[in-house]
Design a protein around this motif. Sequence first.
Motif, mmCIF file in Angstrom:
data_model
loop_
_atom_site.group_PDB
_atom_site.id
_atom_site.type_symbol
_atom_site.label_atom_id
_atom_site.label_comp_id
_atom_site.label_asym_id
_atom_site.label_seq_id
_atom_site.Cartn_x
_atom_site.Cartn_y
_atom_site.Cartn_z
ATOM 1 N N TYR A 285 0.830 -1.201 0.000
ATOM 2 C CA TYR A 285 0.000 0.000 0.000
ATOM 3 C C TYR A 285 0.870 1.258 0.000
ATOM 4 C CZ TYR A 285 -3.655 3.359 1.061
ATOM 5 O OH TYR A 285 -4.514 4.440 1.011
ATOM 6 N N ALA A 286 2.023 1.198 0.663
ATOM 7 C CA ALA A 286 2.930 2.344 0.671
ATOM 8 C C ALA A 286 3.454 2.647 -0.736
ATOM 9 C CB ALA A 286 4.097 2.091 1.623
ATOM 10 N N ARG A 287 3.506 1.653 -1.614
ATOM 11 C CA ARG A 287 3.888 1.884 -3.021
ATOM 12 C C ARG A 287 2.688 2.301 -3.864
ATOM 13 N NH1 ARG A 287 6.667 -3.081 -2.530
ATOM 14 N NH2 ARG A 287 4.986 -4.040 -3.723
ATOM 15 N N THR A 288 1.519 1.762 -3.554
ATOM 16 C CA THR A 288 0.331 2.026 -4.366
ATOM 17 C C THR A 288 -0.198 3.435 -4.163
ATOM 18 O OG1 THR A 288 -0.248 -0.314 -4.301
ATOM 19 C CG2 THR A 288 -2.020 1.226 -4.869
ATOM 20 N N ARG A 289 -0.249 3.887 -2.931
ATOM 21 C CA ARG A 289 -0.832 5.202 -2.622
ATOM 22 C C ARG A 289 -0.141 6.333 -3.401
ATOM 23 N NH1 ARG A 289 -1.745 9.474 0.477
ATOM 24 N NH2 ARG A 289 -3.695 9.589 1.650
ATOM 25 N N PRO A 290 1.192 6.408 -3.393
ATOM 26 C CA PRO A 290 1.848 7.473 -4.177
ATOM 27 C C PRO A 290 1.634 7.334 -5.684
ATOM 28 C CG PRO A 290 3.407 6.489 -2.635
ATOM 29 C CD PRO A 290 2.148 5.677 -2.580
ATOM 30 N N ARG A 291 1.418 6.116 -6.157
ATOM 31 C CA ARG A 291 1.126 5.937 -7.584
ATOM 32 C C ARG A 291 -0.184 6.624 -7.951
ATOM 33 N NH1 ARG A 291 2.822 -0.375 -8.106
ATOM 34 N NH2 ARG A 291 5.059 0.022 -8.270
ATOM 35 N N ILE A 292 -1.160 6.526 -7.071
ATOM 36 C CA ILE A 292 -2.449 7.178 -7.327
ATOM 37 C C ILE A 292 -2.234 8.683 -7.476
ATOM 38 C CG2 ILE A 292 -4.725 7.683 -6.358
ATOM 39 C CD1 ILE A 292 -4.535 4.899 -4.944
ATOM 40 N N VAL A 293 -1.465 9.254 -6.574
ATOM 41 C CA VAL A 293 -1.181 10.692 -6.618
ATOM 42 C C VAL A 293 -0.354 11.025 -7.861
ATOM 43 C CG1 VAL A 293 -0.078 12.617 -5.419
ATOM 44 C CG2 VAL A 293 -1.297 10.868 -4.102
ATOM 45 N N SER A 294 0.601 10.199 -8.177
ATOM 46 C CA SER A 294 1.469 10.440 -9.321
ATOM 47 C C SER A 294 0.693 10.430 -10.637
ATOM 48 C CB SER A 294 2.567 9.376 -9.358
ATOM 49 O OG SER A 294 3.359 9.523 -10.504
ATOM 50 N N TYR A 295 -0.242 9.488 -10.779
ATOM 51 C CA TYR A 295 -1.032 9.448 -12.014
ATOM 52 C C TYR A 295 -1.968 10.646 -12.105
ATOM 53 C CZ TYR A 295 0.870 4.934 -13.235
ATOM 54 O OH TYR A 295 1.728 3.931 -13.585
ATOM 55 N N TRP A 296 -2.479 11.106 -10.989
ATOM 56 C CA TRP A 296 -3.262 12.349 -11.017
ATOM 57 C C TRP A 296 -2.371 13.491 -11.505
ATOM 58 C CZ3 TRP A 296 -1.826 16.517 -7.925
ATOM 59 C CH2 TRP A 296 -2.601 17.667 -8.119
ATOM 60 N N ASP A 297 -1.173 13.586 -10.929
ATOM 61 C CA ASP A 297 -0.252 14.666 -11.261
ATOM 62 C C ASP A 297 0.120 14.639 -12.748
ATOM 63 O OD1 ASP A 297 1.491 16.863 -10.643
ATOM 64 O OD2 ASP A 297 3.177 15.461 -10.743
ATOM 65 N N ARG A 298 0.293 13.452 -13.293
ATOM 66 C CA ARG A 298 0.720 13.317 -14.691
ATOM 67 C C ARG A 298 -0.424 13.512 -15.688
ATOM 68 N NH1 ARG A 298 2.208 13.752 -19.123
ATOM 69 N NH2 ARG A 298 3.576 12.405 -20.313
ATOM 70 N N TYR A 299 -1.601 12.960 -15.376
ATOM 71 C CA TYR A 299 -2.669 12.912 -16.378
ATOM 72 C C TYR A 299 -3.918 13.735 -16.060
ATOM 73 C CZ TYR A 299 0.058 8.976 -18.090
ATOM 74 O OH TYR A 299 1.069 8.186 -18.564
ATOM 75 N N ALA B 124 -7.619 19.053 -12.794
ATOM 76 C CA ALA B 124 -8.620 19.000 -11.715
ATOM 77 C C ALA B 124 -7.904 19.037 -10.372
ATOM 78 C CB ALA B 124 -9.437 17.714 -11.826
ATOM 79 N N ARG B 125 -8.573 19.555 -9.370
ATOM 80 C CA ARG B 125 -7.998 19.520 -8.017
ATOM 81 C C ARG B 125 -7.903 18.068 -7.568
ATOM 82 N NH1 ARG B 125 -10.578 22.484 -3.550
ATOM 83 N NH2 ARG B 125 -12.104 20.865 -3.887
ATOM 84 N N PHE B 126 -6.855 17.740 -6.811
ATOM 85 C CA PHE B 126 -6.689 16.357 -6.356
ATOM 86 C C PHE B 126 -7.898 15.907 -5.529
ATOM 87 C CE2 PHE B 126 -5.074 13.099 -3.372
ATOM 88 C CZ PHE B 126 -4.788 12.120 -4.313
ATOM 89 N N GLU B 127 -8.456 16.808 -4.747
ATOM 90 C CA GLU B 127 -9.598 16.468 -3.905
ATOM 91 C C GLU B 127 -10.813 16.058 -4.734
ATOM 92 O OE1 GLU B 127 -7.843 19.335 -3.621
ATOM 93 O OE2 GLU B 127 -6.678 18.738 -1.867
ATOM 94 N N ASP B 128 -10.875 16.502 -5.988
ATOM 95 C CA ASP B 128 -11.991 16.163 -6.868
ATOM 96 C C ASP B 128 -11.716 14.926 -7.716
ATOM 97 O OD1 ASP B 128 -13.328 18.413 -5.923
ATOM 98 O OD2 ASP B 128 -12.510 19.686 -7.511
ATOM 99 N N TYR B 129 -10.498 14.427 -7.675
ATOM 100 C CA TYR B 129 -10.071 13.271 -8.462
ATOM 101 C C TYR B 129 -10.531 11.991 -7.763
ATOM 102 C CZ TYR B 129 -6.673 10.027 -10.590
ATOM 103 O OH TYR B 129 -6.059 8.980 -11.225
ATOM 104 N N VAL B 130 -11.056 11.050 -8.508
ATOM 105 C CA VAL B 130 -11.573 9.809 -7.925
ATOM 106 C C VAL B 130 -10.489 9.057 -7.147
ATOM 107 C CG1 VAL B 130 -11.205 8.425 -10.016
ATOM 108 C CG2 VAL B 130 -13.009 7.785 -8.391
ATOM 109 N N GLY B 131 -9.260 9.165 -7.560
ATOM 110 C CA GLY B 131 -8.167 8.523 -6.819
ATOM 111 C C GLY B 131 -8.013 9.078 -5.419
ATOM 112 N N SER B 132 -8.283 10.369 -5.260
ATOM 113 C CA SER B 132 -8.249 10.981 -3.930
ATOM 114 C C SER B 132 -9.323 10.370 -3.042
ATOM 115 C CB SER B 132 -8.458 12.489 -4.046
ATOM 116 O OG SER B 132 -8.626 13.076 -2.783
ATOM 117 N N GLN B 133 -10.497 10.180 -3.612
ATOM 118 C CA GLN B 133 -11.587 9.568 -2.851
ATOM 119 C C GLN B 133 -11.234 8.129 -2.472
ATOM 120 O OE1 GLN B 133 -14.466 10.240 -5.887
ATOM 121 N NE2 GLN B 133 -14.903 12.322 -5.213
ATOM 122 N N LEU B 134 -10.592 7.408 -3.379
ATOM 123 C CA LEU B 134 -10.186 6.040 -3.079
ATOM 124 C C LEU B 134 -9.114 5.989 -1.998
ATOM 125 C CD1 LEU B 134 -10.172 4.364 -6.593
ATOM 126 C CD2 LEU B 134 -11.524 3.679 -4.601
#
Length: 113
Positions: free
Chosen positions: A67-81, A85-95
């Motif tokens: 999970y420590a590897r997966t969580r930053p990936r979610i943020v990283s993919y938001w940042d890249r793609y 949108a604000r991170f708080e509005d991104y579905v990955g943030s909700q997950l």
Amino acid sequence: MIRHHDGHVRERFLRAVPAFDSSWIIAYVVTLCGEYVVALLHVIWESRSLFDVAGLCRWLRENPKFYARTRPRIVSYWDRYHRTARFEDYVGSQLTAFLDTALAMPSPENGCA
């Protein structure tokens, strides 16, 4: 089909899972959370009621490095793609909030219920 190159195939298999209730299914779904295919994140978010939350909590506690590897990936993919949108509005943030909440559940004997 869990590692198929086509995100649509992975989405179809994800939608066919009747419940996120065993450790290997939980591992599969958490793995998909760390992928760049936003449609998968939406399916997982919409299907979050399928999780056995106590089982999810247990799995997250038993696999902290994963999970420590997966969580930053979610943020990283938001940042890249999806940075428009604000991170708080991104579905990955909700997950991540959902997974963090499950991880923080009180745990009788460290078993999360």
